[in-house]
Motif scaffolding. Structure first.
Motif, PDB file in Angstrom:
ATOM      1  N   GLY A  30       3.478  18.952 -12.920  1.00  7.47           N
ATOM      2  CA  GLY A  30       2.118  18.016 -13.896  1.00  7.47           C
ATOM      3  C   GLY A  30       1.972  16.705 -13.522  1.00  7.47           C
ATOM      4  N   THR A  31       2.201  16.595 -12.015  1.00  8.10           N
ATOM      5  CA  THR A  31       2.021  15.220 -11.531  1.00  8.10           C
ATOM      6  C   THR A  31       1.161  14.996 -10.173  1.00  8.10           C
ATOM      7  OG1 THR A  31       3.927  15.465  -9.943  1.00  8.10           O
ATOM      8  CG2 THR A  31       4.693  14.573 -12.173  1.00  8.10           C
ATOM      9  N   GLY A  32       0.240  16.305 -10.116  1.00  2.28           N
ATOM     10  CA  GLY A  32      -0.635  16.045  -9.170  1.00  2.28           C
ATOM     11  C   GLY A  32      -2.074  15.817  -9.382  1.00  2.28           C
ATOM     12  N   PHE A  33      -3.065  16.194  -8.761  1.00  2.00           N
ATOM     13  CA  PHE A  33      -4.497  16.068  -8.916  1.00  2.00           C
ATOM     14  C   PHE A  33      -4.966  16.897  -9.610  1.00  2.00           C
ATOM     15  CE2 PHE A  33      -5.191  12.873  -4.925  1.00  2.00           C
ATOM     16  CZ  PHE A  33      -4.288  11.961  -5.243  1.00  2.00           C
ATOM     17  N   SER A  34      -4.594  18.190  -9.872  1.00  2.00           N
ATOM     18  CA  SER A  34      -5.206  18.937 -10.981  1.00  2.00           C
ATOM     19  C   SER A  34      -5.696  18.248 -12.315  1.00  2.00           C
ATOM     20  CB  SER A  34      -4.289  20.267 -11.108  1.00  2.00           C
ATOM     21  OG  SER A  34      -5.006  21.019 -12.133  1.00  2.00           O
ATOM     22  N   LYS A  35      -6.706  18.554 -12.818  1.00  2.00           N
ATOM     23  CA  LYS A  35      -7.180  18.124 -13.957  1.00  2.00           C
ATOM     24  C   LYS A  35      -6.213  18.494 -15.203  1.00  2.00           C
ATOM     25  CE  LYS A  35     -11.288  18.331 -17.232  1.00  2.00           C
ATOM     26  NZ  LYS A  35     -12.487  18.711 -17.596  1.00  2.00           N
ATOM     27  N   ARG A  36      -5.411  19.566 -15.025  1.00  2.00           N
ATOM     28  CA  ARG A  36      -4.390  19.824 -16.142  1.00  2.00           C
ATOM     29  C   ARG A  36      -3.005  19.128 -15.963  1.00  2.00           C
ATOM     30  NH1 ARG A  36      -5.121  22.001 -20.536  1.00  2.00           N
ATOM     31  NH2 ARG A  36      -3.263  23.414 -20.349  1.00  2.00           N
ATOM     32  N   ALA A  48       9.230   1.915 -15.598  1.00  2.00           N
ATOM     33  CA  ALA A  48      10.517   1.653 -14.543  1.00  2.00           C
ATOM     34  C   ALA A  48      10.112   2.265 -13.199  1.00  2.00           C
ATOM     35  CB  ALA A  48      11.600   2.212 -15.148  1.00  2.00           C
ATOM     36  N   MET A  49       8.841   1.574 -12.721  1.00  2.32           N
ATOM     37  CA  MET A  49       8.104   2.199 -11.658  1.00  2.32           C
ATOM     38  C   MET A  49       9.050   2.089 -10.282  1.00  2.32           C
ATOM     39  SD  MET A  49       5.551   3.719 -12.512  1.00  2.32           S
ATOM     40  CE  MET A  49       4.860   4.196 -11.452  1.00  2.32           C
ATOM     41  N   GLY A  50       9.933   1.389 -10.302  1.00  2.00           N
ATOM     42  CA  GLY A  50      10.809   1.459  -8.921  1.00  2.00           C
ATOM     43  C   GLY A  50      11.363   2.727  -8.804  1.00  2.00           C
ATOM     44  N   ILE A  51      11.803   3.483  -9.649  1.00  2.00           N
ATOM     45  CA  ILE A  51      12.399   4.873  -9.443  1.00  2.00           C
ATOM     46  C   ILE A  51      11.338   5.796  -8.942  1.00  2.00           C
ATOM     47  CG2 ILE A  51      13.583   6.808 -10.548  1.00  2.00           C
ATOM     48  CD1 ILE A  51      14.439   4.647 -12.812  1.00  2.00           C
ATOM     49  N   ALA A  52      10.008   5.915  -9.584  1.00  4.38           N
ATOM     50  CA  ALA A  52       9.225   6.864  -9.039  1.00  4.38           C
ATOM     51  C   ALA A  52       8.677   6.372  -7.772  1.00  4.38           C
ATOM     52  CB  ALA A  52       8.055   6.738  -9.982  1.00  4.38           C
ATOM     53  N   ASP A  53       8.769   5.010  -7.308  1.00  2.98           N
ATOM     54  CA  ASP A  53       8.341   4.464  -5.973  1.00  2.98           C
ATOM     55  C   ASP A  53       9.350   4.639  -5.087  1.00  2.98           C
ATOM     56  OD1 ASP A  53       5.936   3.366  -7.251  1.00  2.98           O
ATOM     57  OD2 ASP A  53       6.755   1.397  -7.207  1.00  2.98           O
ATOM     58  N   ALA A  54      10.729   4.606  -5.347  1.00  2.00           N
ATOM     59  CA  ALA A  54      11.702   5.072  -4.620  1.00  2.00           C
ATOM     60  C   ALA A  54      11.679   6.570  -4.258  1.00  2.00           C
ATOM     61  CB  ALA A  54      12.966   4.776  -5.220  1.00  2.00           C
ATOM     62  N   SER A  63      10.278  10.486  -0.205  1.00  2.00           N
ATOM     63  CA  SER A  63       9.811  11.770   0.058  1.00  2.00           C
ATOM     64  C   SER A  63       8.720  11.894   1.359  1.00  2.00           C
ATOM     65  CB  SER A  63       8.881  12.293  -1.279  1.00  2.00           C
ATOM     66  OG  SER A  63      10.074  12.511  -2.149  1.00  2.00           O
ATOM     67  N   MET A  64       8.133  10.573   1.259  1.00  2.00           N
ATOM     68  CA  MET A  64       7.042  10.374   2.280  1.00  2.00           C
ATOM     69  C   MET A  64       7.874  10.643   3.682  1.00  2.00           C
ATOM     70  SD  MET A  64       3.982   9.864   1.637  1.00  2.00           S
ATOM     71  CE  MET A  64       3.299   9.026   3.235  1.00  2.00           C
ATOM     72  N   THR A  65       9.289  10.414   3.799  1.00  2.00           N
ATOM     73  CA  THR A  65      10.006  10.671   5.210  1.00  2.00           C
ATOM     74  C   THR A  65      10.082  12.179   5.359  1.00  2.00           C
ATOM     75  OG1 THR A  65      11.995  10.609   4.321  1.00  2.00           O
ATOM     76  CG2 THR A  65      11.276   8.364   4.766  1.00  2.00           C
ATOM     77  N   ILE A  66       9.693  12.705   4.415  1.00  2.00           N
ATOM     78  CA  ILE A  66      10.027  14.273   4.525  1.00  2.00           C
ATOM     79  C   ILE A  66       8.582  15.027   4.575  1.00  2.00           C
ATOM     80  CG2 ILE A  66      10.683  16.532   3.391  1.00  2.00           C
ATOM     81  CD1 ILE A  66      12.834  14.630   2.016  1.00  2.00           C
ATOM     82  N   THR A  67       7.500  14.528   3.923  1.00  2.00           N
ATOM     83  CA  THR A  67       6.189  15.090   3.877  1.00  2.00           C
ATOM     84  C   THR A  67       5.304  14.024   3.633  1.00  2.00           C
ATOM     85  OG1 THR A  67       4.464  16.845   3.256  1.00  2.00           O
ATOM     86  CG2 THR A  67       6.425  16.225   1.417  1.00  2.00           C
ATOM     87  N   MET A  93       2.348  11.316  -0.910  1.00  2.00           N
ATOM     88  CA  MET A  93       1.369  10.587  -1.173  1.00  2.00           C
ATOM     89  C   MET A  93       0.525  11.032  -2.450  1.00  2.00           C
ATOM     90  SD  MET A  93      -1.710  10.400   1.656  1.00  2.00           S
ATOM     91  CE  MET A  93      -0.736  10.883   2.949  1.00  2.00           C
ATOM     92  N   PHE A  94       0.387  12.113  -2.609  1.00  2.83           N
ATOM     93  CA  PHE A  94      -0.360  12.705  -3.733  1.00  2.83           C
ATOM     94  C   PHE A  94       0.276  12.841  -5.039  1.00  2.83           C
ATOM     95  CE2 PHE A  94      -2.300  14.702   0.192  1.00  2.83           C
ATOM     96  CZ  PHE A  94      -3.486  13.730   0.320  1.00  2.83           C
ATOM     97  N   SER A  95       1.449  12.405  -5.279  1.00  3.87           N
ATOM     98  CA  SER A  95       2.166  12.382  -6.323  1.00  3.87           C
ATOM     99  C   SER A  95       1.940  11.204  -7.332  1.00  3.87           C
ATOM    100  CB  SER A  95       3.721  12.181  -6.182  1.00  3.87           C
ATOM    101  OG  SER A  95       4.491  12.009  -7.323  1.00  3.87           O
ATOM    102  N   ARG A  96       1.448  11.450  -8.529  1.00  3.10           N
ATOM    103  CA  ARG A  96       1.108  10.565  -9.473  1.00  3.10           C
ATOM    104  C   ARG A  96       2.189  10.248 -10.518  1.00  3.10           C
ATOM    105  NH1 ARG A  96      -2.481  11.031 -13.026  1.00  3.10           N
ATOM    106  NH2 ARG A  96      -1.837  13.203 -13.628  1.00  3.10           N
ATOM    107  N   ALA A  97       3.547  10.900 -10.267  1.00  2.00           N
ATOM    108  CA  ALA A  97       4.761  10.766 -11.145  1.00  2.00           C
ATOM    109  C   ALA A  97       5.171   9.200 -11.545  1.00  2.00           C
ATOM    110  CB  ALA A  97       6.026  11.180 -10.283  1.00  2.00           C
TER     111      ALA A  97
END
Length: 171
Positions: free
Chosen positions: A79-85, A100-106, A111-115, A119-123
């Motif tokens: 549930g963290t992507g771009f879909s309306k749901r 505590a955005m440092g965790i989501a940012d980390a 993950s950006m080093t893998i794929t 960048m499309f995560s809104r977590a």
């Protein structure tokens, strides 16, 4: 000076967000994957559920886990992507006292080093009283990568949040 007082396991709630999983149309692989990755000597899963992508239902469950179950940690998956749901971040923000955005940012940065799709995560991650809530991706592979990255570091944050250690700057 850090003084460790914590000897108990951290209580954990796991919430999978998936309309198809909730309806039984898709097997949840990510929730069980989270449970399998948590070291049993440190973490006790006290609740696991699958919910539809419904903001009010997610908010209600996050509040129940934090306030009634007294979870130290709530891990959501999906549930963290771009879909309306995809409303997990909005539900998480609605119930948190502080972010505590440092965790989501980390997680996103790692993950950006893998794929580059990371960048499309809104977590997001946040704090509700003495509970840390972390949104994880929906796929078992991405859940594994994220948890393997953050798990070694989480006990310190959880102990500070719950008053089990005193924080005293960088080492």
């Amino acid at each position: 000076m850090e003084q460790k007082k914590h000897n108990q396991k951290y209580r954990v709630g796991i919430v999978t967000l998936s309309d198809k999983g909730f309806k039984g149309e898709r097997e949840d692989l990510s929730g069980p994957k989270i449970k399998s990755l948590l070291p049993t000597e440190k973490y006790e899963v006290v609740s696991y559920c699958i919910l539809p992508d419904d903001q009010k239902a997610i908010e209600k469950e996050l509040c129940r886990l934090a306030d009634e179950e007294q979870c130290a940690l709530i891990l959501t998956t999906g549930g963290t992507g771009f879909s309306k749901r995809d409303v997990t971040p909005e539900a998480t923000q609605a119930v948190c006292d502080r972010m505590a955005m440092g965790i989501a940012d980390a997680i996103r940065n790692y993950s950006m080093t893998i794929t580059d799709r990371a960048m499309f995560s809104r977590a997001v991650s946040g704090l509700r009283k003495k509970t840390l809530i972390i949104n994880l991706p929906g796929s078992p592979k991405a859940v594994t990568e994220a948890l393997e990255y953050i798990l070694p570091k989480l006990p310190h944050g959880l102990d500070v949040l719950r008053g089990n250690v005193q924080e005293c700057g960088r080492k």
